[in-house]
Design an enzyme around this catalytic site. Sequence first.
Site, PDB file in Angstrom:
ATOM      1  N   CYS A 144       0.977  -1.290  -0.008  1.00 12.60           N
ATOM      2  CA  CYS A 144      -0.141   0.073  -0.221  1.00 12.60           C
ATOM      3  C   CYS A 144       0.905   1.215   0.163  1.00 12.60           C
ATOM      4  O   CYS A 144       1.310   1.541   1.029  1.00 12.60           O
ATOM      5  CB  CYS A 144      -0.792  -0.012   1.238  1.00 12.60           C
ATOM      6  SG  CYS A 144      -1.869   1.385   1.696  1.00 12.60           S
ATOM      7  N   CYS A 163      -0.241   4.000   2.635  1.00 13.38           N
ATOM      8  CA  CYS A 163       0.088   3.537   3.797  1.00 13.38           C
ATOM      9  C   CYS A 163       1.761   3.956   4.334  1.00 13.38           C
ATOM     10  O   CYS A 163       1.872   4.659   5.259  1.00 13.38           O
ATOM     11  CB  CYS A 163       0.013   2.025   4.173  1.00 13.38           C
ATOM     12  SG  CYS A 163      -1.714   1.504   3.823  1.00 13.38           S
TER      13      CYS A 163
END
Length: 107
Positions: free
Chosen positions: A32, A35
């Site tokens: 991700c 993230c």
Amino acid sequence: MAANIEILTDQNWAGVLSSDKPVLVDFWAEWCAPCKAMVPDLEAVAAQYAGRVRVGKLNVEENEQVPFQYGITAMPTLLVLKGGKVAEQRVGKMSRDQLAKLLDAHL
């Protein structure tokens, strides 16, 4: 990982639920990009709120029980837990200012 950020797992989740302080949990995954982009802001907020708020990260690829229990399907998902209950949930990358406003609302 910064000293103020806890590594959370299915095994140590009970400590989150019994915390006497609000806990900001970042549900993330290795793949991700948002993230990873949020890590410096999370570290800054963890340092800024040290002693008042616990900040932790839970890798959804390594821990299945907790993400399933909370219906986490998108990354990053941020939960603020107070007294073992979800006080607020946000999905998507948040800036340092947005994280601070989120935490201020629960102090």
